[in-house]
Design a protein around this motif. Sequence first.
Motif, PDB file in Angstrom:
ATOM      1  N   PRO A   1       0.809  -1.226   0.000  1.00 36.86           N
ATOM      2  CA  PRO A   1       0.000   0.000   0.000  1.00 36.86           C
ATOM      3  C   PRO A   1       0.841   1.274   0.000  1.00 36.86           C
ATOM      4  CG  PRO A   1      -0.314  -1.264   2.047  1.00 36.86           C
ATOM      5  CD  PRO A   1       0.477  -2.114   1.126  1.00 36.86           C
TER       6      PRO A   1
ATOM      7  N   ILE B   1       1.942   1.756  -3.584  1.00 39.98           N
ATOM      8  CA  ILE B   1       0.775   2.144  -4.391  1.00 39.98           C
ATOM      9  C   ILE B   1       0.461   3.622  -4.160  1.00 39.98           C
ATOM     10  CG2 ILE B   1      -1.732   1.822  -4.667  1.00 39.98           C
ATOM     11  CD1 ILE B   1      -0.177  -0.479  -5.824  1.00 39.98           C
TER      12      ILE B   1
ATOM     13  N   GLN C   1       0.587   6.463  -6.940  1.00 39.24           N
ATOM     14  CA  GLN C   1      -0.622   7.254  -7.182  1.00 39.24           C
ATOM     15  C   GLN C   1      -0.286   8.744  -7.209  1.00 39.24           C
ATOM     16  OE1 GLN C   1      -3.697   6.433  -4.314  1.00 39.24           O
ATOM     17  NE2 GLN C   1      -5.288   7.335  -5.582  1.00 39.24           N
TER      18      GLN C   1
ATOM     19  N   ALA D   1     -10.280   8.710 -12.123  1.00 38.01           N
ATOM     20  CA  ALA D   1     -10.818   7.339 -12.160  1.00 38.01           C
ATOM     21  C   ALA D   1      -9.791   6.379 -12.739  1.00 38.01           C
ATOM     22  CB  ALA D   1     -12.099   7.307 -12.988  1.00 38.01           C
TER      23      ALA D   1
ATOM     24  N   ILE E   1      -7.094   5.327 -10.311  1.00 37.80           N
ATOM     25  CA  ILE E   1      -7.540   4.228  -9.442  1.00 37.80           C
ATOM     26  C   ILE E   1      -7.408   2.897 -10.181  1.00 37.80           C
ATOM     27  CG2 ILE E   1      -9.567   3.227  -8.308  1.00 37.80           C
ATOM     28  CD1 ILE E   1     -10.396   6.076  -7.583  1.00 37.80           C
ATOM     29  N   ARG E   2      -7.773   2.881 -11.470  1.00 35.97           N
ATOM     30  CA  ARG E   2      -7.669   1.633 -12.247  1.00 35.97           C
ATOM     31  C   ARG E   2      -6.202   1.193 -12.346  1.00 35.97           C
ATOM     32  NH1 ARG E   2     -11.317   4.827 -15.492  1.00 35.97           N
ATOM     33  NH2 ARG E   2     -13.453   4.160 -15.082  1.00 35.97           N
TER      34      ARG E   2
ATOM     35  N   CYS F   1      -3.851   1.865 -10.227  1.00 36.05           N
ATOM     36  CA  CYS F   1      -3.417   1.397  -8.903  1.00 36.05           C
ATOM     37  C   CYS F   1      -3.959   0.001  -8.598  1.00 36.05           C
ATOM     38  CB  CYS F   1      -3.864   2.388  -7.820  1.00 36.05           C
ATOM     39  SG  CYS F   1      -2.920   3.911  -7.879  1.00 36.05           S
ATOM     40  N   ILE F   2      -5.195  -0.273  -9.010  1.00 37.62           N
ATOM     41  CA  ILE F   2      -5.749  -1.628  -8.810  1.00 37.62           C
ATOM     42  C   ILE F   2      -4.880  -2.633  -9.558  1.00 37.62           C
ATOM     43  CG2 ILE F   2      -7.687  -3.167  -9.358  1.00 37.62           C
ATOM     44  CD1 ILE F   2      -9.583  -0.799  -8.846  1.00 37.62           C
TER      45      ILE F   2
ATOM     46  N   GLU G   1      -1.432  -3.029  -7.912  1.00 33.93           N
ATOM     47  CA  GLU G   1      -1.533  -3.770  -6.650  1.00 33.93           C
ATOM     48  C   GLU G   1      -1.692  -5.265  -6.926  1.00 33.93           C
ATOM     49  OE1 GLU G   1      -4.098  -2.111  -3.707  1.00 33.93           O
ATOM     50  OE2 GLU G   1      -4.222  -3.969  -2.576  1.00 33.93           O
ATOM     51  N   GLU G   2      -2.497  -5.597  -7.929  1.00 32.16           N
ATOM     52  CA  GLU G   2      -2.680  -7.019  -8.270  1.00 32.16           C
ATOM     53  C   GLU G   2      -1.346  -7.625  -8.718  1.00 32.16           C
ATOM     54  OE1 GLU G   2      -5.259  -8.653  -7.583  1.00 32.16           O
ATOM     55  OE2 GLU G   2      -6.699  -7.047  -7.227  1.00 32.16           O
TER      56      GLU G   2
ATOM     57  N   LEU H   1      -8.141  -8.313 -13.715  1.00 31.72           N
ATOM     58  CA  LEU H   1      -8.212  -6.876 -13.433  1.00 31.72           C
ATOM     59  C   LEU H   1      -7.042  -6.135 -14.073  1.00 31.72           C
ATOM     60  CD1 LEU H   1      -9.344  -6.932  -9.685  1.00 31.72           C
ATOM     61  CD2 LEU H   1     -10.719  -6.325 -11.673  1.00 31.72           C
TER      62      LEU H   1
ATOM     63  N   THR I   1      -7.786  -5.793 -17.686  1.00 33.06           N
ATOM     64  CA  THR I   1      -8.909  -4.885 -17.948  1.00 33.06           C
ATOM     65  C   THR I   1      -8.496  -3.429 -17.798  1.00 33.06           C
ATOM     66  OG1 THR I   1     -10.433  -6.567 -17.141  1.00 33.06           O
ATOM     67  CG2 THR I   1     -11.265  -4.309 -17.245  1.00 33.06           C
ATOM     68  N   PHE I   2      -7.685  -3.150 -16.777  1.00 33.24           N
ATOM     69  CA  PHE I   2      -7.435  -1.752 -16.437  1.00 33.24           C
ATOM     70  C   PHE I   2      -6.151  -1.177 -17.053  1.00 33.24           C
ATOM     71  CE2 PHE I   2     -10.187  -2.375 -12.439  1.00 33.24           C
ATOM     72  CZ  PHE I   2     -11.314  -2.024 -13.169  1.00 33.24           C
TER      73      PHE I   2
END
Lengths: 302, 121
Positions: free
Chosen positions: A151, A154, A158, A170, A173-174, A176-177, A180-181, A270, A273-274
């Motif tokens: 975190p 991340i 960010q 937005a 955030i994508r 960062c997701i 993180e994954e 994810l 996708t992001f």
Amino acid sequence: MSTVLVVDDSAVDRRLVGGMLAKVSGVDVDFAADGKEALRKVQTSPPALVITDLVMPEMNGLELVSAIVEQYPQVPVILMTGKGSEDIAVRALQAGAASYVPKTALHHLLVETVTDVLAMTRDLFSRQRLMEGLKTGRFSFLLTNDADMIPTLISYVQSIVISIGLCDEADVIRVCIALEEALRNAMFHGNLEITSEQREGDAEAYAALLAHRTTSEPWQSRRLHVQLTISKRSGTFTVRDEGPGFDPTKLPDPTDPANLEKVSGRGLLLMRTFMDEVRFNTSGNQVTMVKTNPVAVEGAAA
Amino acid sequence: MSEGKHVRLEQEGDTLIVTPLFTFSRFTEGDLVGEWNRILNRIDSDEIKHVVVDLGHIPYFGSTLLDWMVQMWKRAQGKGGTLAVCSASQVGREVLGVAKFDTLWGIYGSRQEAKESLLNA
């Protein structure tokens, strides 16, 4: 001048605190009688600092801290606590309060605490202004398998992505997701070789396994290699682990109705996708993800 | 109500409301084990049949929470109950959609709508 908003339902205490703050140079003092009035004033004109009592009608100090941290994270809050409310002070700090001062020690601590917090805030703003001038960032991190760093990293990425303007809120955030994954995948599945089933199974058994792997060879010596190149035009995020790797083509499709109840594969989904591009090296222990800023690319092409 | 470091638990009738808090994105593995045990113990208690996951306090989440939701759903299913989700952010709804979880559970705008959906479940 920096405005300090003092929030207290007691007019006597407001005057007392206001009088102390009058000694701090460069400070203007404003007042509110409860949390709701304070929030209205913060909305109208955000002060440099809020000092709030804990127990108040309408919205109490703890609720005010949460609301300000969520809506105006740039405004620090100092809580004034009464005797016996130490537990609530701890909760306020966990919720994001900058500091707290016991009401019994206001004379000794308030001016010093306010001065310190205002200085830290000014320093933060200066750094933010500096970061606005950052055009390209290249970073290389070598991390141990300490999940607490994820975190933190991340949050750092960010702030860099926002400062450089790679994408809108937005999309940040994508990104960062996805990052993180990738980091969790590399740390847990790659370096520590923990399966999704082990992680989602018995919690105590998982904790024991994690403790064993993070302190035993060959897992504990493995490192995470993170390389980031971020500009306004694109961001490239590469994460490599020192585990045995895997074949991403053999992962089951987690969106297949037959696999929806299973616990694996959604992290990679994810990421794909992001991010605009996701590719693995041949041994499957390194993933490179690319995010492109369509606005910057179009602007450059025009 | 039971408030952990990262997750709040509330019981309303036979429904457990699970609310990941703002700090959820900063969870550590140590926190995760404790929080997860606490949630499972509550779901496994005789009083609980359904689960509502209220995502209104977190701007985003990833596969950890998705995996938790699957586990909670399975536990509820085992007791004849189900799971509903509410108050997800725009990105949160995207994440649920990407995982195709919107085909498994009702995704509702508010906690009230989610609870009402469970009355006939």
